[in-house]
Motif scaffolding. Sequence first.
Motif, PDB file in Angstrom:
ATOM      1  N   GLU A 150      50.707  42.962  32.753  1.00  0.00           N
ATOM      2  CA  GLU A 150      50.234  42.384  34.077  1.00  0.00           C
ATOM      3  C   GLU A 150      51.279  42.195  35.111  1.00  0.00           C
ATOM      4  N   ASN A 151      52.597  41.946  34.492  1.00  0.00           N
ATOM      5  CA  ASN A 151      53.586  41.819  35.536  1.00  0.00           C
ATOM      6  C   ASN A 151      53.945  43.395  36.112  1.00  0.00           C
ATOM      7  N   LEU A 152      53.731  44.288  35.098  1.00  0.00           N
ATOM      8  CA  LEU A 152      53.811  45.693  35.746  1.00  0.00           C
ATOM      9  C   LEU A 152      52.844  46.081  36.769  1.00  0.00           C
ATOM     10  N   ASN A 153      51.488  45.738  36.457  1.00  0.00           N
ATOM     11  CA  ASN A 153      50.482  46.013  37.224  1.00  0.00           C
ATOM     12  C   ASN A 153      50.905  45.350  38.931  1.00  0.00           C
ATOM     13  N   LYS A 154      51.591  44.037  38.784  1.00  0.00           N
ATOM     14  CA  LYS A 154      51.631  43.429  40.072  1.00  0.00           C
ATOM     15  C   LYS A 154      52.857  44.116  40.741  1.00  0.00           C
ATOM     16  N   ARG A 155      53.822  44.715  39.954  1.00  0.00           N
ATOM     17  CA  ARG A 155      55.149  45.573  40.626  1.00  0.00           C
ATOM     18  C   ARG A 155      54.456  46.798  41.154  1.00  0.00           C
ATOM     19  N   ILE A 202      40.932  47.680  45.941  1.00  0.00           N
ATOM     20  CA  ILE A 202      39.826  47.371  45.114  1.00  0.00           C
ATOM     21  C   ILE A 202      40.001  46.915  43.904  1.00  0.00           C
ATOM     22  N   GLU A 203      40.913  47.510  43.366  1.00  0.00           N
ATOM     23  CA  GLU A 203      41.500  46.772  41.920  1.00  0.00           C
ATOM     24  C   GLU A 203      41.964  45.024  41.968  1.00  0.00           C
ATOM     25  N   LYS A 204      42.554  45.015  43.320  1.00  0.00           N
ATOM     26  CA  LYS A 204      42.833  43.297  43.399  1.00  0.00           C
ATOM     27  C   LYS A 204      41.802  42.711  44.288  1.00  0.00           C
ATOM     28  N   GLY A 205      40.651  43.268  44.409  1.00  0.00           N
ATOM     29  CA  GLY A 205      39.362  42.633  44.970  1.00  0.00           C
ATOM     30  C   GLY A 205      39.835  42.498  46.535  1.00  0.00           C
ATOM     31  N   ASN A 206      40.546  43.187  47.134  1.00  0.00           N
ATOM     32  CA  ASN A 206      40.862  42.959  48.497  1.00  0.00           C
ATOM     33  C   ASN A 206      40.477  43.925  49.453  1.00  0.00           C
ATOM     34  N   LEU A 207      39.271  44.418  48.869  1.00  0.00           N
ATOM     35  CA  LEU A 207      38.831  45.718  49.913  1.00  0.00           C
ATOM     36  C   LEU A 207      37.703  44.724  51.129  1.00  0.00           C
ATOM     37  N   SER A 208      38.544  44.574  52.136  1.00  0.00           N
ATOM     38  CA  SER A 208      37.744  43.744  53.152  1.00  0.00           C
ATOM     39  C   SER A 208      36.801  44.591  53.957  1.00  0.00           C
ATOM     40  N   LEU A 209      35.765  43.902  54.357  1.00  0.00           N
ATOM     41  CA  LEU A 209      34.580  44.569  55.257  1.00  0.00           C
ATOM     42  C   LEU A 209      34.612  44.023  56.709  1.00  0.00           C
ATOM     43  N   GLU A 210      34.855  44.743  57.568  1.00  0.00           N
ATOM     44  CA  GLU A 210      34.483  43.994  58.988  1.00  0.00           C
ATOM     45  C   GLU A 210      33.096  44.274  59.371  1.00  0.00           C
ATOM     46  N   LYS A 211      32.375  43.418  59.158  1.00  0.00           N
ATOM     47  CA  LYS A 211      30.747  44.080  59.649  1.00  0.00           C
ATOM     48  C   LYS A 211      30.686  43.671  60.979  1.00  0.00           C
ATOM     49  N   ARG A 212      29.688  44.558  61.535  1.00  0.00           N
ATOM     50  CA  ARG A 212      29.276  44.448  62.815  1.00  0.00           C
ATOM     51  C   ARG A 212      27.870  45.164  62.882  1.00  0.00           C
ATOM     52  N   VAL A 213      27.018  44.901  63.823  1.00  0.00           N
ATOM     53  CA  VAL A 213      25.874  45.420  64.094  1.00  0.00           C
ATOM     54  C   VAL A 213      26.049  46.929  64.909  1.00  0.00           C
ATOM     55  N   ILE A 236      52.892  50.524  45.372  1.00  0.00           N
ATOM     56  CA  ILE A 236      51.911  51.232  46.165  1.00  0.00           C
ATOM     57  C   ILE A 236      51.864  50.834  47.560  1.00  0.00           C
ATOM     58  N   ASN A 237      51.496  49.456  48.009  1.00  0.00           N
ATOM     59  CA  ASN A 237      51.354  49.049  49.106  1.00  0.00           C
ATOM     60  C   ASN A 237      52.882  49.435  50.161  1.00  0.00           C
ATOM     61  N   ILE A 238      53.701  49.247  49.526  1.00  0.00           N
ATOM     62  CA  ILE A 238      54.949  49.498  50.479  1.00  0.00           C
ATOM     63  C   ILE A 238      55.172  51.022  50.748  1.00  0.00           C
ATOM     64  N   ALA A 239      55.087  51.930  49.496  1.00  0.00           N
ATOM     65  CA  ALA A 239      55.084  53.299  49.567  1.00  0.00           C
ATOM     66  C   ALA A 239      54.093  53.864  50.647  1.00  0.00           C
ATOM     67  N   GLY A 240      52.902  53.168  50.470  1.00  0.00           N
ATOM     68  CA  GLY A 240      51.815  53.950  51.308  1.00  0.00           C
ATOM     69  C   GLY A 240      51.869  53.604  52.511  1.00  0.00           C
ATOM     70  N   HIS A 241      52.512  52.447  53.038  1.00  0.00           N
ATOM     71  CA  HIS A 241      52.423  52.206  54.485  1.00  0.00           C
ATOM     72  C   HIS A 241      53.907  52.962  54.849  1.00  0.00           C
ATOM     73  N   GLU A 242      54.882  53.079  54.188  1.00  0.00           N
ATOM     74  CA  GLU A 242      56.097  53.743  54.435  1.00  0.00           C
ATOM     75  C   GLU A 242      55.856  55.249  54.722  1.00  0.00           C
ATOM     76  N   LEU A 243      54.900  55.651  53.781  1.00  0.00           N
ATOM     77  CA  LEU A 243      54.871  57.267  54.110  1.00  0.00           C
ATOM     78  C   LEU A 243      53.884  57.581  55.212  1.00  0.00           C
ATOM     79  N   LYS A 244      52.863  56.509  55.623  1.00  0.00           N
ATOM     80  CA  LYS A 244      52.201  56.885  56.619  1.00  0.00           C
ATOM     81  C   LYS A 244      52.943  57.084  57.997  1.00  0.00           C
ATOM     82  N   THR A 245      54.094  56.577  58.203  1.00  0.00           N
ATOM     83  CA  THR A 245      54.593  56.530  59.609  1.00  0.00           C
ATOM     84  C   THR A 245      55.462  58.021  59.617  1.00  0.00           C
TER      85      THR A 245
END
Length: 499
Positions: free
Chosen positions: A263-268, A331-342, A273-282
């Motif tokens: 569980e601790n390894l999953n958190k790390r 998705i794995e953390k349940g944080n896939l937010s949906l900003e809905k609009r018509v 992933i979050n840090i590397a993903g955002h850093e790679l985008k730039t």
Amino acid sequence: MKPAQIKQKLLKKLPSALPPMIVILLLFAARSYSYLLFHTTVEAFSFVIAICLFLFAWNTRKIVKNHFFLFLGIVFLYVGLLDFVHSLSYKGMNIFQGFDANLPTQLWVAGRYILSVSFLISPVFIEKKLNYKSAFIAYTTVTVLILISIFKWKIFPDAYIEGVGLTVFKRISEFVFSLVFLGAILKLNRKRGNFDPKTFRLLTYSLTLNIIAGLLFTLYFDVYDIFNMLGHTIRMGAYYLVYKATIEIGLTRPYNLLFLELENLNKRKDEFINIAGHELKTPVTSIKLYSQLLGKELSRDSQKVSFANKIDYQADRMTSLINEILDISRIEKGNLSLEKRVFDINELAKLTIDDIRQNNPKHKLIFKGGRRIEINADILRVSQVLTNLINNAIKYSPEGKRVIVGLQKNGKEVVASVKDFGVGIPKTEQEKIFDKFYRIEKEQKNSSGFGLGLYIVKEIIEGHGGKIWVESKEGKGSTFYFTLPLSPSSSKTKPFEFP
């Protein structure tokens, strides 16, 4: 807390408290009949637990990265052996001729030194890997030297003198044990985040009982008196708590004890992933920008423009892969937010198809829509779904083949379809293609990607309350369908208008 609540709480705990109470009563009864019977029973119980702890730790060493319990298991094996010899040499057993009550007391002191110091060292192996071969050699050497110093060389300090009682060495040793056990509690407390909360509490209680037992062992005069008996009983309780902290929890709730580290390894991993993903985008965004500028500067040289376009294309691919990895983490953390609009899904589909058509001029993209179809959904996520399905259809279709995108109302939902006339999907694999990391076996060598796209698409659609499925025949093509709920006709939300 009200009396009724206290009573109810006590009644809940009674079933778990009853067996230890019965055991204590039986031990007291055994002691009243024969102290040797009491002592042999207590020591046999402790010896069995020590062996069980070792066997459990040894047999789980390959699946547990945390070597804390492996180290304790080895320690208890050797302490248990000394306890066993201590039991055989106890006054009245008459197994070792020529020795008095000093012998079992010396063995007791030696075992306590090993146990207390080992508990103090043990937190090191929460994060550090144990070389168990070296540990076996070290503890075997120490144990053999102790036994030789007591039985052969007779240089081990006296711990008990007949007619006098405990020696100063024995009393001071018990206080030392208590201080070392207290130090072990403090060191474990610093590492409590590595343990299941219940496991940590039980280990702490066990060490506390060892301290209490040590203090009681400074008070007895005769090896058969009440303080000696209480010390042995409490020490047995300390062993029992270690048993509950490892074997019982490990067998009934293995995740809590053995896989907390995962569980601790999953958190790390998620943090990385979050840090590397955002850093790679730039840098990828910069590569894409410069490749486009380079293409404009080299517009007269068709070959160099082609190279610049390839860089731009690969930058797009890299961005897509980064976004997929970030989406999986959400998705794995349940944080896939949906900003809905018509909005009108027909308009979104047209814009998406136009964008894809520019990069794929050799495929015929056909849109079959109808009147305005308003849905209440996340525009970017629905566009992501359409883009993924259309790009997949293009990827697995020969050049020049059609890809048909359709939209139509069906009751209270819209049904979208993406049809291609490509290689198709084997029937045995159609149910698996929405699984995470799954890729069709025969296409694995020829296609790129992680096998995440359709899994993410499925999660997005189901997050909107829709469904997705595929119909396919090998050699004739595939049609992917998904549904999304229509926007309620009573909705007063102003629809989003595409530019």
